[in-house]
Design a protein around this motif. Structure first.
Motif, PDB file in Angstrom:
ATOM      1  N   ASN A   1      17.542  16.698  14.258  1.00 53.54           N
ATOM      2  CA  ASN A   1      17.111  17.862  15.044  1.00 53.54           C
ATOM      3  C   ASN A   1      17.777  17.901  16.417  1.00 53.54           C
ATOM      4  O   ASN A   1      17.137  18.198  17.422  1.00 53.54           O
ATOM      5  N   GLY A   2      19.062  17.561  16.461  1.00 50.64           N
ATOM      6  CA  GLY A   2      19.784  17.549  17.733  1.00 50.64           C
ATOM      7  C   GLY A   2      20.362  18.911  18.043  1.00 50.64           C
ATOM      8  O   GLY A   2      20.322  19.817  17.219  1.00 50.64           O
ATOM      9  N   ASN A   3      20.873  19.098  19.268  1.00 51.90           N
ATOM     10  CA  ASN A   3      21.532  20.359  19.603  1.00 51.90           C
ATOM     11  C   ASN A   3      23.007  20.114  19.915  1.00 51.90           C
ATOM     12  O   ASN A   3      23.435  18.974  20.042  1.00 51.90           O
ATOM     13  N   GLN A   4      23.783  21.196  20.033  1.00 51.09           N
ATOM     14  CA  GLN A   4      25.232  21.076  20.206  1.00 51.09           C
ATOM     15  C   GLN A   4      25.619  20.309  21.476  1.00 51.09           C
ATOM     16  O   GLN A   4      26.572  19.551  21.470  1.00 51.09           O
ATOM     17  N   GLU A   5      24.847  20.483  22.572  1.00 54.09           N
ATOM     18  CA  GLU A   5      25.200  19.758  23.812  1.00 54.09           C
ATOM     19  C   GLU A   5      25.185  18.254  23.565  1.00 54.09           C
ATOM     20  O   GLU A   5      25.984  17.509  24.111  1.00 54.09           O
TER      21      GLU A   5
ATOM     22  N   LYS B   1      31.809  18.473   9.735  1.00 56.73           N
ATOM     23  CA  LYS B   1      30.773  18.413   8.708  1.00 56.73           C
ATOM     24  C   LYS B   1      29.815  17.244   8.999  1.00 56.73           C
ATOM     25  O   LYS B   1      28.596  17.416   8.982  1.00 56.73           O
ATOM     26  N   SER B   2      30.371  16.072   9.308  1.00 55.65           N
ATOM     27  CA  SER B   2      29.546  14.889   9.561  1.00 55.65           C
ATOM     28  C   SER B   2      28.659  15.068  10.788  1.00 55.65           C
ATOM     29  O   SER B   2      27.493  14.696  10.781  1.00 55.65           O
ATOM     30  N   VAL B   3      29.242  15.646  11.858  1.00 56.50           N
ATOM     31  CA  VAL B   3      28.488  15.826  13.093  1.00 56.50           C
ATOM     32  C   VAL B   3      27.380  16.855  12.886  1.00 56.50           C
ATOM     33  O   VAL B   3      26.245  16.648  13.314  1.00 56.50           O
TER      34      VAL B   3
ATOM     35  N   ASN C   1      28.150  15.254  24.202  1.00 56.95           N
ATOM     36  CA  ASN C   1      27.912  14.275  25.265  1.00 56.95           C
ATOM     37  C   ASN C   1      28.033  12.860  24.691  1.00 56.95           C
ATOM     38  O   ASN C   1      27.173  12.422  23.936  1.00 56.95           O
ATOM     39  N   PRO C   2      29.124  12.136  25.048  1.00 60.38           N
ATOM     40  CA  PRO C   2      29.362  10.822  24.437  1.00 60.38           C
ATOM     41  C   PRO C   2      28.310   9.759  24.764  1.00 60.38           C
ATOM     42  O   PRO C   2      28.313   8.693  24.170  1.00 60.38           O
ATOM     43  N   SER C   3      27.385  10.058  25.698  1.00 52.98           N
ATOM     44  CA  SER C   3      26.385   9.024  25.974  1.00 52.98           C
ATOM     45  C   SER C   3      25.184   9.134  25.033  1.00 52.98           C
ATOM     46  O   SER C   3      24.309   8.285  25.031  1.00 52.98           O
ATOM     47  N   THR C   4      25.118  10.189  24.202  1.00 52.91           N
ATOM     48  CA  THR C   4      24.046  10.277  23.199  1.00 52.91           C
ATOM     49  C   THR C   4      24.539   9.607  21.916  1.00 52.91           C
ATOM     50  O   THR C   4      25.745   9.413  21.738  1.00 52.91           O
ATOM     51  N   GLY C   5      23.614   9.288  21.017  1.00 53.26           N
ATOM     52  CA  GLY C   5      23.987   8.647  19.750  1.00 53.26           C
ATOM     53  C   GLY C   5      24.936   9.501  18.938  1.00 53.26           C
ATOM     54  O   GLY C   5      25.956   9.025  18.431  1.00 53.26           O
ATOM     55  N   ILE C   6      24.617  10.794  18.823  1.00 54.55           N
ATOM     56  CA  ILE C   6      25.453  11.694  18.015  1.00 54.55           C
ATOM     57  C   ILE C   6      26.804  11.903  18.697  1.00 54.55           C
ATOM     58  O   ILE C   6      27.838  11.948  18.042  1.00 54.55           O
TER      59      ILE C   6
END
Length: 167
Positions: free
Chosen positions: A109-113, A99-101, A117-122
């Motif tokens: 406006n991010g996408n699932q990839e 839910k949080s993610v 990917n742990p190097s992105t903020g999300i």
């Protein structure tokens, strides 16, 4: 007459709450003692910090004309957080992470990839949530605070330059 928080002795109530937790088997390394520290000051507003047995720290949040008032103010916020944190829905679960993610993805406006990917903020947010599964939100908030402080004082950047892993 209805009982308001101010008519209850919050300092006593907070201590009793933690003693009750200990008597129910909570693992409190330093016992159930709630510790108060006044910020040295000769005139108002007085500021008081309270450290809970679990390690969380809260400060008085109102303008406090007396030291006793500052202590009560700190105890009040600590008691609300202690009680709120006891609620089972305050634990980090798989459902909570999903839910949080997805909320984070939607608001940026991010996408699932990106989320995988742990190097992105999300992705980093998801990684931190997953590594804290089963912990309480209060414990997670403390971890995030430490993370922010490391970020602000430049330690994270230095760690990254030395190729430290996220763990």
């Amino acid at each position: 007459h209805s009982l308001s928080v101010s008519s209850v002795n919050v300092v006593e109530a907070l201590q009793e709450f933690w003693q009750m937790k200990q008597s129910r088997g909570a693992d409190l390394k330093n016992g159930a003692l709630v510790v108060y520290e006044m910020v040295p000051s000769t005139s108002p507003p007085y500021v008081c910090y309270v450290t809970l047995p679990g390690g969380s720290c809260f400060g008085s949040f109102q303008f406090c004309p007396t030291k006793a008032e500052a202590r009560r103010s700190a105890a009040k916020i600590a008691l609300m957080n202690s009680v709120f944190n006891e609620h089972p829905s305050r634990r980090i679960t798989d459902e909570f992470i999903e839910k949080s993610v997805s909320e984070a993805l939607a608001s940026f406006n991010g996408n699932q990839e990106e989320a995988d990917n742990p190097s992105t903020g999300i992705g980093a947010f998801r990684f931190m949530l997953e590594s804290n599964k089963g912990k309480s939100m209060l414990e997670f908030q403390e971890l995030m605070t430490v993370f922010q402080l490391l970020h602000w004082n430049g330690s994270l950047k230095a760690m990254r330059e030395r190729q430290c892993s996220r763990q």
